[in-house]
Design an enzyme around this catalytic site. Structure first.
Site, short mmCIF file in Angstrom:
data_model
loop_
_atom_site.label_atom_id
_atom_site.label_comp_id
_atom_site.label_asym_id
_atom_site.label_seq_id
_atom_site.Cartn_x
_atom_site.Cartn_y
_atom_site.Cartn_z
N GLU A 112 49.49 -27.38 -17.19
CA GLU A 112 49.02 -26.01 -17.45
C GLU A 112 47.69 -25.78 -16.74
O GLU A 112 46.77 -26.60 -16.84
CB GLU A 112 48.87 -25.82 -18.97
CG GLU A 112 49.46 -24.54 -19.47
CD GLU A 112 50.96 -24.39 -19.19
OE1 GLU A 112 51.32 -23.76 -18.18
OE2 GLU A 112 51.76 -24.91 -19.98
N HIS A 113 47.62 -24.68 -16.01
CA HIS A 113 46.43 -24.31 -15.23
C HIS A 113 46.12 -25.35 -14.15
O HIS A 113 44.97 -25.49 -13.73
CB HIS A 113 45.22 -24.06 -16.13
CG HIS A 113 45.34 -22.79 -16.93
ND1 HIS A 113 44.72 -21.62 -16.58
CD2 HIS A 113 46.07 -22.51 -18.05
CE1 HIS A 113 45.04 -20.67 -17.47
NE2 HIS A 113 45.86 -21.19 -18.37
N ASP A 135 48.26 -25.30 -11.36
CA ASP A 135 48.83 -24.77 -10.10
C ASP A 135 47.76 -24.23 -9.16
O ASP A 135 47.74 -24.55 -7.97
CB ASP A 135 49.98 -23.76 -10.34
CG ASP A 135 49.62 -22.52 -11.13
OD1 ASP A 135 48.47 -22.43 -11.65
OD2 ASP A 135 50.49 -21.63 -11.24
N SER A 195 63.88 2.19 -15.80
CA SER A 195 63.84 1.02 -16.66
C SER A 195 64.84 1.21 -17.80
O SER A 195 64.68 2.10 -18.64
CB SER A 195 62.43 0.83 -17.25
OG SER A 195 62.53 -0.03 -18.38
N GLY A 232 55.08 -10.37 -22.67
CA GLY A 232 53.80 -10.81 -23.22
C GLY A 232 53.91 -12.11 -23.98
O GLY A 232 53.03 -12.46 -24.76
N SER A 275 56.91 -15.40 -18.44
CA SER A 275 56.95 -14.91 -17.06
C SER A 275 57.95 -13.81 -16.79
O SER A 275 58.69 -13.83 -15.80
CB SER A 275 57.20 -16.07 -16.09
OG SER A 275 56.14 -16.94 -16.13
N ASP A 293 55.02 -19.51 -11.54
CA ASP A 293 56.03 -18.66 -12.20
C ASP A 293 57.03 -18.10 -11.20
O ASP A 293 58.25 -18.11 -11.43
CB ASP A 293 55.34 -17.51 -12.94
CG ASP A 293 54.30 -18.01 -13.92
OD1 ASP A 293 54.33 -19.22 -14.25
OD2 ASP A 293 53.45 -17.22 -14.34
N TYR A 346 41.67 -15.63 -17.88
CA TYR A 346 42.36 -16.42 -16.86
C TYR A 346 41.52 -16.50 -15.59
O TYR A 346 41.29 -17.58 -15.03
CB TYR A 346 43.72 -15.77 -16.55
CG TYR A 346 44.61 -16.59 -15.65
CD1 TYR A 346 45.60 -17.41 -16.18
CD2 TYR A 346 44.46 -16.53 -14.27
CE1 TYR A 346 46.41 -18.16 -15.35
CE2 TYR A 346 45.27 -17.28 -13.43
CZ TYR A 346 46.24 -18.09 -13.97
OH TYR A 346 47.04 -18.84 -13.15
C1 GLA Z 1 50.26 -18.25 -15.90
C2 GLA Z 1 50.15 -18.16 -14.38
C3 GLA Z 1 50.58 -19.46 -13.71
C4 GLA Z 1 49.87 -20.66 -14.33
C5 GLA Z 1 49.96 -20.61 -15.86
C6 GLA Z 1 49.14 -21.70 -16.51
O1 GLA Z 1 51.59 -18.36 -16.27
O2 GLA Z 1 50.97 -17.11 -13.91
O3 GLA Z 1 50.34 -19.37 -12.32
O4 GLA Z 1 48.55 -20.74 -13.89
O5 GLA Z 1 49.53 -19.37 -16.38
O6 GLA Z 1 49.66 -22.93 -16.23
#
Ligand code: GLA
Length: 408
Positions: free
Chosen positions: A50-51, A53, A84, A138, A142, A188, A238
């Site tokens: 996580e975080h 990428d 939509s 949300g 993704s 994502d 973020y």
């Molecule tokens: C979101 C971002 C990704 C990644 C995650 C955390 O989903 O879109 O690129 O950074 O957070 O891992």
């Protein structure tokens, strides 16, 4: 990423069967002419990493069976008209005047993709589009990447161009970063485009090399639980984390001059110099560097079906996100604790943070107990309503023959 980014705070009808999208298209655009093209793109859950990428490190996501569908047809002018089917709303934009994104609107995603393709030198025709999906909004699964990637495939087909899948992912990321305004990494869009059924994808976010890792966990359910916490501050927090990591790299360069990103620092090297960093920056870097190492270990554990080790790695990731990266919220911490108490062998927060979902590995025999336990205890402890998704690992995005059965 956040519900508000899609506007209106409306939730998707997550468990409703897919409507007849071709019928909706024909009803919305009765005078359209020419071939109708359709694409699907999945949402994702990240097993671990996580975080990492945007720090040029490693991630291990899975494309899951919650998907977005886009149908499109050329039109003779320069307009893109989008209906939509989830929101029952229509919006449009001009291809030669894309302008600034309207804040907080679902139309930003198709518009961002059109913008990214045009900036890359591709010519797009005017189009009528219908969008529908059941990726929860949300929730940190993704939905936005799925919309972007499904639009990308439809736009390319209608424009008569074909890009390599990695380029689709990169351009969709550019749409998110440039037009939608959140400085997210590549994970994502990459998994939504390149996922492999029955597998997680180990992605090297620097080289963009990847390997499909079999989810060799017999009788194990991949459960995703949404905490019901809206991710209001997600984008600014973020972007703050990104800045803190970049600052960490600059400070570490004094001792490790050859590094370019946190990915280049091993846990052992970091241990020697971390004491020289300001406390917050030290903790942010420690999360990323240790998380990268956990991804490698998780791939090994997955390979031999070692769920005990996976449980330990998920727990370490969760503690690191909570204590060092400061991206969990109390509800998420409670959800992880309850998951373990009700039969999950591994549980952690997944995605960007500040709410959203947990990812859980639950033995099939424990699933009912898990569902019942979470549904009873989580609202009692937090006053929030959880949503539980039982997920399957599916293939990344594809064109779907129009008129074929949509039950992929
Ligand atoms: C979101 C971002 C990704 C990644 C995650 C955390 O989903 O879109 O690129 O950074 O957070 O891992």
């Amino acid at each position: 990423m956040s519900a508000s980014k899609h506007g209106d705070g409306m939730a998707l009808a997550e468990n409703e069967p897919r409507p007849d999208l071709l019928a909706i298209f024909n009803e919305q655009f009765p005078r359209g002419r020419g071939a109708i093209v359709m694409a699907r793109a999945p949402g994702r859950v990240n097993l671990i990493g996580e975080h990492t990428d945007y720090n040029e490190g490693f991630v291990l996501p899975v494309a899951v069976d919650r998907e977005v569908y886009v149908l499109g047809q050329r039109r003779p002018d320069d307009r893109v008209v989008v209906h939509s089917a989830n929101f029952n709303r229509r919006a449009s934009f001009e291809l030669d005047a894309l302008g600034l994104a309207t804040r907080q609107s679902w139309i930003n995603y198709p518009q961002g993709v059109a913008d990214a393709l045009q900036r890359a030198g591709h010519h797009l025709p005017g189009m009528n589009l219908v969008l529908w999906g059941n990726v929860p909004l949300g929730a940190g699964m993704s939905s936005s990447a799925a919309v972007e990637i499904a639009c990308m495939l439809v736009f390319e087909r209608l424009a008569g161009i074909e890009l390599a899948p990695r380029d689709d992912a990169l351009l969709a990321q550019r749409a998110e970063n440039g037009f939608v305004g959140v400085q997210t990494g590549i994970m994502d869009q990459f998994i939504s485009r390149l996922g492999v059924a029955g597998h997680a994808l180990l992605i090297d976010c620097r080289s963009l090399d990847y390997r499909a890792v079999p989810m060799a966990l017999p009788d194990m359910v991949l459960g995703v639980v949404h905490s019901g916490v809206p991710r209001g501050l997600a984008s600014s927090e973020y972007n703050d984390r990104r800045r803190e990591c970049a600052e960490g790299v600059e400070l570490l360069k004094e001792y490790l001059p050859d590094i370019r990103a946190l990915r280049d620092v091993s846990p052992a090297e970091f241990a020697l110099v971390e004491g020289r960093l300001p406390d917050t920056i030290r903790r942010r870097c420690r999360h990323v560097i240790s998380e990268d190492a956990r991804v490698g270990e998780a791939v090994e554990a997955l390979g031999v079906g070692d769920t005990t080790r996976l449980g330990e790695l998920f727990a370490a990731s969760q503690a690191s996100m909570r204590d060092d990266y400061a991206i969990t919220v109390p509800e998420i911490d409670t959800l992880v604790e309850l998951a373990r108490a009700h039969g999950a062998v591994a549980a952690r927060m997944t995605g960007g943070g500040f709410g959203g979902c947990t990812v859980n590995l639950v033995p099939e025999g424990n699933w009912e107990r898990f569902e019942r336990g979470i549904m009873a205890d989580y609202p009692a402890r937090t006053n929030r309503q959880p949503t539980i998704y039982r997920c399957r690992a599916v293939d990344g995005a594809s064109l779907v023959p129009v008129g074929s059965s949509l039950s992929s």
